[in-house]
Design an enzyme around this catalytic site. Structure first.
Site, mmCIF file in Angstrom:
data_model
loop_
_atom_site.group_PDB
_atom_site.id
_atom_site.type_symbol
_atom_site.label_atom_id
_atom_site.label_comp_id
_atom_site.label_asym_id
_atom_site.label_seq_id
_atom_site.Cartn_x
_atom_site.Cartn_y
_atom_site.Cartn_z
ATOM 1 C CE LYS A 162 -3.959 1.901 2.821
ATOM 2 N NZ LYS A 162 -4.699 1.631 4.010
ATOM 3 C CB SER A 201 -7.960 3.304 2.806
ATOM 4 O OG SER A 201 -7.152 2.603 3.707
ATOM 5 C CB SER A 217 -8.633 0.885 5.946
ATOM 6 O OG SER A 217 -9.134 1.877 5.661
#
Lengths: 529, 106
Positions: A95, A171, A195
């Site tokens: 990420k 996310s 997330s």
């Protein structure tokens, strides 16, 4: 089956037994990326084309050269008889909220679009030390502020590999989409209100939010520092355990990382659920939506397919020897989102003040007459709408005249939410649960554009995951079937502090108990083309 | 629905937050702030007795899970050039910024 579709566990085993090279595995993943991912997110994307709408767009930056060097180094170690580690040759998608030395690290924000990390985050460094190959950086909601990935400054945003007209969640949506589409077997994400778990549920993969402090936050771009939890995204529970094993543990560079011994997660996995007490709570079978017209909170039952999936999972586990306890009271679950609106915004605003165009990141190119104007222009041009919204809300609810009414009150509500969990996991209490079994999300993946823009509704996508964040306890989402539209349903196991071994073991038992069900054989549509 | 964050409060917040906004952004952001506050107001209905302390973390930290305090020693970073290389404007090792406005304190 292509190499890229193997589990991380299997990849590592084959590399170490010289059945396949790390370089071959890397090439297989790179080929899959080339086939399904489409163009990477860009600050100047132009028009989104029909072809864009068919692709996954998980990656911001495929670091192929760096990955190739790592893979060759693994193969070299194998050739000389050295053990490269438990993640030997396993590609990992990171990420883009984690610093990886010498790579762009953007947080999916324009304000960090030129930031090249001078060091590597602890969990990523630990995976690389264990033989993992960092294949690239994956997209996210800007600064992790969202539940759909649509708020990324880098477009096209990631799409759900099961149906590319839908969001992958967020996310950590790029990571979940990449893992689901076979672009990488593992991804490291972060979970502040869901997330990791919400995109894992939407994309039909496993996502674990460890206990707060179980995994170091050093090198993670901060969102809400008292809640942020880095953790694994993988295609099965075994890979999740394998990855957690390498990233968990105390880190002198993060004072909040817990000085608690790390369990042997893999050893515990196959021990079954016989005698375990698993709870179902009515407070997780209803959803509360705030109605902006009336100002009232409206309670509704969950979509039937989601509740049925959870109850079926309970029956599967009961059949394997677990004791299922119904009607577990979790009365403060309903306050999770309102409290989160306050706590997370205050911490986000504080963390975002460092982006000022002075030390790193983007400085406005327009002429300015003084420092304050430079701040205003750099931040105005560099931040998207979600960071701006969080800065403003965070400053408002923590202002001296409002902090008792809002911020301090929200911190007390966090105590109440924590007490719910303490009561049900208490070994001498009435319920003595090993885990709670709940749905992960109130819906399956929603269409792109359906929620984005309404920051209140978007936040409510996390209402079944956020309580575990407030309480700090670990929780894992595992695939629990498909709905009528063939979209994945996620089910969640929540445990007490540092009980990752236990909830992973329950998840693994559920996998074994459902391994012959037809939905297990269905692949995401993006992989079938 | 009345706007708790009216234009005046909003403009004050924007000034404190050091943000330059377009008119369209400002309208969107203020509307969203007021909607979020409606959700936040659910907190005021929760009975909080006297013994509810605010929680800085969900997980409790004590001797069993906290690291020992380390010595207060500085460690040189191995590549300071990589850090200074990120600075938008430098001059001979100094970070350059536009004029800093001066305020005379009364």
């Amino acid at each position: 089956m292509e190499l890229c579709d193997l589990s991380a566990y299997e990849m590592s085993r084959m590399v170490r037994q010289r059945e396949v090279s790390a370089t071959e595995i890397l090439h297989s993943c790179l080929e899959r990326i080339a086939r399904v991912d489409g163009r990477p997110g860009s600050l100047t994307p132009g028009e989104i084309t029909e072809e864009d709408r068919q692709r996954v767009h998980a990656f911001l930056n495929v670091t192929g050269e760096r990955a190739l060097q790592q893979a060759q180094a693994i193969d070299q170690k194998i050739a000389t008889g050295e053990d490269p580690g438990p993640l030997a040759g396993v590609p990992v998608a990171v990420k883009d909220l984690f610093c990886v030395k010498d790579t762009l690290t953007t947080a999916a924000s324009r304000i960090l679009s030129n930031f090249r990390a001078p060091y590597t985050a602890t969990p990523v460094a630990r995976m690389e030390a264990a033989g993992a190959v960092t294949i690239g950086k994956v997209n996210l909601d800007e600064f992790a502020y969202g539940s759909s990935n649509e708020s990324s400054a880098y477009q096209p945003a990631p799409r759900n590999p099961w149906d590319t007209s839908r969001v992958p969640g967020g996310s950590s949506g790029g990571g979940a989409a990449a893992v689901a589409a076979g672009e990488a077997p593992l991804s490291i994400g972060t979970d502040t209100s869901g997330s990791i778990r919400q995109p894992a549920a939407f994309c039909g993969v496993v996502g674990l939010k460890p206990t707060y402090g179980r995994v170091s936050r050093y090198g993670l771009i901060a969102f809400a520092s008292s809640i942020d939890s880095p953790g694994p995204i993988a295609r099965d529970v075994t890979d999740t355990a394998l990855m957690l094993q390498t990233i968990a543990g105390v880190d002198p560079a993060d004072a909040t990382s817990a000085a608690v011994p790390v369990d042997d997660y893999l050893a515990a996995l196959e021990q079954g659920v016989k005698g375990m007490r698993i709870g179902l709570s009515p407070d997780y079978f209803r959803i509360t939506f705030f109605d902006p017209e009336t100002g009232e909170a409206d309670q509704q039952p969950l979509p039937a397919e989601i509740e049925i999936a959870v109850r079926r999972a309970a029956e599967v586990l009961r059949g394997m020897g677990a004791e299922i306890i119904e009607d577990i009271p979790m009365p403060n679950t309903v306050y999770g989102i309102p409290a989160y609106f306050v706590v997370s915004r205050v911490e986000a605003a504080s963390n975002l003040h460092r982006y000022d165009g002075v030390k790193y990141g983007v400085r406005t190119s327009e002429p300015v007459h003084d420092l304050r104007q430079m701040y205003r222009k750099s931040r105005g041009q560099g931040f998207g709408r979600q960071p701006k919204l969080r800065i403003l809300m965070g400053m408002y609810v923590s202002a001296a005249q409002y902090s008792e009414q809002y911020y301090n009150r929200a911190l007390k509500v966090r105590t109440l939410i924590r007490r719910d969990f303490d009561a049900v996991f208490d070994r001498t209490g009435q319920y003595r649960l090993d885990a709670l079994l709940t749905p992960t999300t109130p819906t399956t993946a929603f269409p792109m554009g359906a929620v984005y823009g309404n920051s209140v509704l978007m936040q409510y996508a996390d209402q079944l995951t956020v309580a575990a964040n407030h309480a700090g306890v670990p929780a894992v989402s595992v695939p629990g079937g498909l709905d009528e539209q063939s979209l994945p349903i996620g089910i969640q196991f929540i445990g007490s502090d540092y009980s990752e071994a236990k909830i992973l073991r329950i998840g693994r038992s559920y996998e074994l108990g459902t391994q012959d069900e037809p939905w297990r054989g269905i692949k995401p549509s993006a992989v079938r083309v | 629905m009345s706007d708790e964050i009216n234009l005046e409060v909003f403009q004050h917040l924007v000034e404190l937050a050091a943000l330059e906004l377009t008119a369209e952004e400002a309208e969107y952001l203020r509307a969203q702030l007021n909607q979020q506050l409606q959700a936040i107001h659910q907190l005021s209905a929760i009975p909080l007795e006297g013994d509810v302390a605010p929680a800085a973390h969900g997980v409790h930290y004590d001797a069993a899970n906290s690291q020992a305090l380390r010595q207060d020693e500085w460690l040189p970073f191995e590549d300071t050039a990589a850090i200074m290389g990120q600075v938008p404007e430098v001059d001979g090792g100094y970070v350059v910024v536009p004029d800093i406005p001066h305020t005379t304190l009364e």
